[in-house]
Design an enzyme around this catalytic site. Structure first.
Site, PDB file in Angstrom:
ATOM      1  N   CYS A 198     -17.601 -12.012  34.096  1.00 39.36           N
ATOM      2  CA  CYS A 198     -17.564 -10.839  32.922  1.00 39.36           C
ATOM      3  C   CYS A 198     -18.593  -9.724  33.053  1.00 39.36           C
ATOM      4  CB  CYS A 198     -17.874 -11.540  31.442  1.00 39.36           C
ATOM      5  SG  CYS A 198     -19.465 -12.666  31.643  1.00 39.36           S
ATOM      6  N   SER A 199     -19.762  -9.759  32.682  1.00 35.84           N
ATOM      7  CA  SER A 199     -20.676  -8.672  33.025  1.00 35.84           C
ATOM      8  C   SER A 199     -22.140  -9.235  32.693  1.00 35.84           C
ATOM      9  CB  SER A 199     -20.442  -7.770  31.564  1.00 35.84           C
ATOM     10  OG  SER A 199     -20.569  -8.306  30.493  1.00 35.84           O
ATOM     11  N   CYS A 200     -22.250 -10.538  33.179  1.00 38.22           N
ATOM     12  CA  CYS A 200     -23.834 -10.793  32.946  1.00 38.22           C
ATOM     13  C   CYS A 200     -24.797 -10.095  33.959  1.00 38.22           C
ATOM     14  CB  CYS A 200     -23.786 -12.511  33.521  1.00 38.22           C
ATOM     15  SG  CYS A 200     -22.933 -13.400  32.305  1.00 38.22           S
TER      16      CYS A 200
ATOM     17  N   CYS B 233     -21.080  -9.995  38.281  1.00 36.47           N
ATOM     18  CA  CYS B 233     -20.864 -11.344  37.570  1.00 36.47           C
ATOM     19  C   CYS B 233     -19.176 -11.033  37.472  1.00 36.47           C
ATOM     20  CB  CYS B 233     -20.995 -11.028  36.020  1.00 36.47           C
ATOM     21  SG  CYS B 233     -20.472 -12.373  35.122  1.00 36.47           S
TER      22      CYS B 233
END
Lengths: 94, 198
Positions: free
Chosen positions: B109-111, B106
């Protein structure tokens, strides 16, 4: 215009550091921030998109100096004030 | 907020406790309920879920097809859902072959498919991984001691707020005699991200 979080393809970052047998959280407060955020989204105080936006519009210097869950805590705090849940003074205990 | 973000762990822990107490006072959270919800979440969201999906797909070609074409529906067949994260997300599953390899990231961000893989490792959320894996996946994989032949095509899947990805690794050789449970035990979290062979 891209924001500070938009790093895809950006040059200059170092090799990847890995932690062996990494726990889900490195401190108790991180788990609390994770749980608080889930609860606040669950109660509809704000939604996931608003939360992401609040993380991504942290001032760039603050964003870069903060750990992952610090960013979460800053964003959650920003939204609590913006949604009128509490004042900035109440938040800091001032 | 002022520039107090460089404070110690103890300082931020105290700030978090303060905010939690404030929210409890406003009736927005119940600390006991928070603890219960976290325990339930961590017990449910872990890489065993992704591993079960992969083992079933290796054994059942029809399930494999359904997983690749409509993963969100296919995962309900073995009692899973994407609701383990903050809200329900679409899932797209991609399969490695002898000539093609897939990796997830991602960049914004951090999906991550938390419901199927559990909380993500810190390196997945790092600027180093997110910036570099889309530009030079082969070098990044080499840092994981995963060396793919130059002839292998690598596809990097960039997750977003609505769609998460998961990789079906190649089934290891000499596993014809293994049942679904034993096969699932071979599947690792890093294999499901695409940064390790099995």
């Amino acid at each position: 215009m891209s924001r500070i979080n938009d790093v895809g393809g950006m040059h200059g970052f170092p090799p990847i550091e890995r932690e062996i047998e990494e726990p889900p959280f490195h401190a108790d407060w991180e788990a609390h921030v994770f749980a608080l955020n889930r609860a606040l989204i669950g109660r509809g105080v704000y939604n996931l998109d608003e939360f992401r936006d609040a993380v991504e519009r942290l001032p760039p210097q603050e964003f870069l100096a903060s750990s992952y869950y610090e960013r979460w805590f800053r964003a959650l705090s920003t939204l609590l004030v913006e949604k009128g849940v509490c004042t900035a003074e109440e938040l800091t205990g001032a | 907020m002022s520039g107090d973000h460089t404070g110690t762990d103890a300082a931020i822990a105290a700030q978090v406790r303060h905010v939690e107490a404030l929210l409890e006072e406003r009736g927005l959270v119940d600390p006991k309920e928070l603890d219960r919800a976290m325990e339930a979440f961590l017990a449910k969201a872990n890489p065993d879920n992704g591993a079960r999906l992969v083992a079933r797909a290796w054994l059942d070609p029809a399930f494999h097809h359904r997983l690749l074409t409509d993963a969100s529906t296919a995962l309900t067949e073995i009692g899973l859902s994407m609701g383990g994260g903050l809200q329900e997300q679409r899932l797209k599953v991609v399969a490695n072959t002898p000539t093609t390899h897939n990796v997830i990231v991602c960049t914004l961000c951090s999906c991550y498919p938390v419901a199927l893989l559990g909380p993500s490792p810190t390196w997945y959320k790092s600027e180093a991984y997110r910036s570099r894996v889309v530009r030079d996946p082969r070098s990044v994989l080499a840092e994981f001691d995963f060396h793919l032949p130059p002839t292998t095509t690598i596809t990097v899947w960039d997750a977003n707020a609505e769609t998460r990805f998961m990789v079906i690794p190649q089934r290891p050789k000499n596993t014809d005699n293994l049942d679904e449970h034993a096969l699932a035990n071979l599947v690792t979290r890093n294999g499901l991200i695409g940064v390790a062979p099995l």
